[in-house]
Scaffold this active site. Structure first.
Site, PDB file in Angstrom:
ATOM      1  N   ARG A 145      -0.707 -15.789   0.060  1.00 31.62           N
ATOM      2  CA  ARG A 145      -0.892 -14.778  -0.971  1.00 31.62           C
ATOM      3  C   ARG A 145      -2.100 -13.883  -0.665  1.00 31.62           C
ATOM      4  O   ARG A 145      -2.166 -12.743  -1.085  1.00 31.62           O
ATOM      5  CB  ARG A 145      -1.043 -15.436  -2.344  1.00 31.62           C
ATOM      6  CG  ARG A 145      -1.284 -14.427  -3.426  1.00 31.62           C
ATOM      7  CD  ARG A 145      -1.155 -14.876  -4.881  1.00 31.62           C
ATOM      8  NE  ARG A 145      -1.149 -16.268  -5.190  1.00 31.62           N
ATOM      9  CZ  ARG A 145      -2.242 -16.992  -5.480  1.00 31.62           C
ATOM     10  NH1 ARG A 145      -3.444 -16.458  -5.454  1.00 31.62           N
ATOM     11  NH2 ARG A 145      -2.122 -18.254  -5.796  1.00 31.62           N
ATOM     12  N   TYR A 174       5.348  10.628 -13.856  1.00 28.46           N
ATOM     13  CA  TYR A 174       6.558   9.821 -13.635  1.00 28.46           C
ATOM     14  C   TYR A 174       6.830   9.002 -14.910  1.00 28.46           C
ATOM     15  O   TYR A 174       5.951   8.267 -15.385  1.00 28.46           O
ATOM     16  CB  TYR A 174       6.283   8.912 -12.433  1.00 28.46           C
ATOM     17  CG  TYR A 174       7.362   7.960 -12.028  1.00 28.46           C
ATOM     18  CD1 TYR A 174       8.604   8.424 -11.590  1.00 28.46           C
ATOM     19  CD2 TYR A 174       7.149   6.588 -12.044  1.00 28.46           C
ATOM     20  CE1 TYR A 174       9.594   7.543 -11.195  1.00 28.46           C
ATOM     21  CE2 TYR A 174       8.122   5.698 -11.648  1.00 28.46           C
ATOM     22  CZ  TYR A 174       9.357   6.179 -11.225  1.00 28.46           C
ATOM     23  OH  TYR A 174      10.323   5.300 -10.833  1.00 28.46           O
ATOM     24  N   ASP A 190      -1.109   9.539  -8.086  1.00 27.67           N
ATOM     25  CA  ASP A 190       0.191   9.173  -7.541  1.00 27.67           C
ATOM     26  C   ASP A 190       0.562  10.270  -6.547  1.00 27.67           C
ATOM     27  O   ASP A 190       0.893  11.391  -6.933  1.00 27.67           O
ATOM     28  CB  ASP A 190       1.210   9.059  -8.683  1.00 27.67           C
ATOM     29  CG  ASP A 190       2.592   8.607  -8.196  1.00 27.67           C
ATOM     30  OD1 ASP A 190       2.913   8.829  -7.010  1.00 27.67           O
ATOM     31  OD2 ASP A 190       3.350   8.054  -9.020  1.00 27.67           O
ATOM     32  N   LYS A 238       9.678   5.438  -1.116  1.00 28.65           N
ATOM     33  CA  LYS A 238      10.242   6.755  -0.834  1.00 28.65           C
ATOM     34  C   LYS A 238      10.077   7.095   0.650  1.00 28.65           C
ATOM     35  O   LYS A 238      10.829   6.623   1.465  1.00 28.65           O
ATOM     36  CB  LYS A 238       9.573   7.797  -1.751  1.00 28.65           C
ATOM     37  CG  LYS A 238       9.526   7.375  -3.227  1.00 28.65           C
ATOM     38  CD  LYS A 238      10.888   7.402  -3.883  1.00 28.65           C
ATOM     39  CE  LYS A 238      10.949   6.703  -5.237  1.00 28.65           C
ATOM     40  NZ  LYS A 238      10.075   7.196  -6.273  1.00 28.65           N
TER      41      LYS A 238
END
Ligand SMILES: *Cc1c(COP(=O)(O)O)cnc(C)c1O
Length: 391
Positions: A57, A110, A182, A207
């Site tokens: 982790r 968004y 963003d 994306k």
């Protein structure tokens, strides 16, 4: 280790950052390390924490290769991988905002980011104020003593408003707040958030980084003001991405430069074609001279990606439905940034509280993929023939 990536061209960075063939028997790409447990040779080493990898982790060579590449690309002090782009927006916010704090968010954000602020964010006890993305230095009037961060997204989702990031950052830092951006649309190839005053640069790597619509992943890259907080949050919350998805993102990253160049060129060609049409009221693409913040885009950006919108002339909803339903090469689907073209109709009225959207026509968002633009234009041309017949 190559450490002077900031002196190299971005395509060189994309090709080489995070690559260490000498660590992998000469293989150019890092293998996919799957693992939770990492063993130590003896108790003393385990107690000292003096071993490069200690638990899956915390660190893994596959994810480390990607964060190293992202750090080089963003010019970041450090970065964190998240299981999705939305999770990266959330991690950036929660790393620096808590109960009793105030967060500023652009009205054009968004929609799922907005939903997080209005639901979980509210429950966690921070307050969100939505602002006009065109506010610039005027954002100072919205500051409160407890304003901890300004979230930005430029251009805005669906409606593509360009924000004055340097002006907002100057105010935020003077008022003791951090700036989150963003930057999914431009990626650091076309806009460098950390060099423009941003403290936490977020990408939905889903994306353009992944680029092939086959994985979800998010990245948060931090500058010196925010890295300690981001790193601590990752450790506290157990933010983790599996090595297979990290590897797909690293693979996508290697070709992102040439893909984005093609997305940019084709999208501009389609946008210019749309702008000439009498059944189109407005094309919203920051790279077009007609865009309201085109000059700001020219000042701050090095390019435009493949995503933009247009507004039809006023027509019944069935007309835009007919346009979109029959398209051959544009899929109707969420997300974008892959090799394929996509189209969708959205109504920005439902996503705003600080500004008004009063266009009479329908908004259509297009992602221009890697197909030949001549075929995409022919497809749209047939779509507009269907658009006209209902009226
Ligand atoms: C898609 C998108 C996200 C979220 O990415 P996911 O990987 O789908 O969670 C965040 N911000 C913007 C601007 C996006 O377009």
């Amino acid at each position: 280790m190559k450490t002077d990536f900031d002196k190299l061209g971005l395509n060189t960075v994309l090709a080489h950052a995070g690559s260490h063939p000498e660590d992998h028997h000469g293989f150019v790409n890092p293998p996919i390390y799957r693992g939770s447990t990492v063993v130590f040779p003896d108790v003393a080493t385990m107690k000292s924490g003096n071993q490069r990898y200690q638990y899956g982790r915390w660190n893994n060579p596959s994810t480390e290769a990607l964060t190293e590449a992202i750090n080089a690309l963003e010019g970041a002090q450090g970065s964190v991988l998240c299981p999705s782009g939305l999770a990266a927006c959330v991690a950036a916010i929660l790393a620096v905002v808590g109960a009793g704090d105030h967060l500023l968010v652009p009205d054009s954000v968004y929609a799922p980011t907005r939903h997080f602020c209005d639901t979980a964010g509210k429950r966690l006890g921070f307050e969100t104020t939505y602002y006009d993305p065109g506010v610039g230095a005027g954002i100072e009037a919205l500051f409160r003593p407890n304003t901890k961060a300004v979230f930005t997204e430029s251009p805005g989702s669906h409606t593509f408003e360009i924000q004055d990031i340097p002006a907002i950052s100057e105010v935020a830092h003077r008022r003791g707040a951090l700036v989150i951006m963003d930057n999914t649309w431009a990626t650091p190839l076309f806009f460098k958030p950390l060099a423009m005053g941003v403290d936490l640069s977020v990408m939905a790597a889903t994306k353009y980084v992944v680029g092939h619509s086959d994985a979800l992943i998010g990245t948060v890259a931090a500058g010196p003001r925010a890295w300690d907080q981001l790193k601590a949050y990752q450790f506290q919350a157990g933010v983790y991405v599996g090595p297979d998805d990290a590897n797909l993102a690293l693979r996508g990253l290697r070709t992102m430069g040439m893909r984005l160049a093609r997305h940019q060129e084709s999208a501009l060609a389609v946008a210019r074609w749309l702008e000439m049409r009498t059944d189109v009221a407005r094309v919203i693409h920051p790279g077009l001279e007609s865009h309201p913040q085109h000059e700001l885009w020219r000042r701050d950006f090095q390019g435009a990606s493949g995503l933009f919108s247009f507004v039809t002339k006023e027509a019944p909803f069935e007309a835009v439905e007919a346009l979109l339903d029959g398209l051959e090469f544009f899929g109707l689907g969420y997300s974008w940034g892959g090799f394929e073209s996509l189209a969708m109709n959205v109504d920005p009225r439902k996503m705003r509280t600080a500004t008004k959207w009063d266009e009479a026509g329908h908004l259509v968002r297009l992602h221009i993929g890697l197909e030949d633009p001549v075929d995409l234009i022919a497809d749209l041309e047939k779509g507009f023939a269907r658009f006209c017949y209902v009226a």
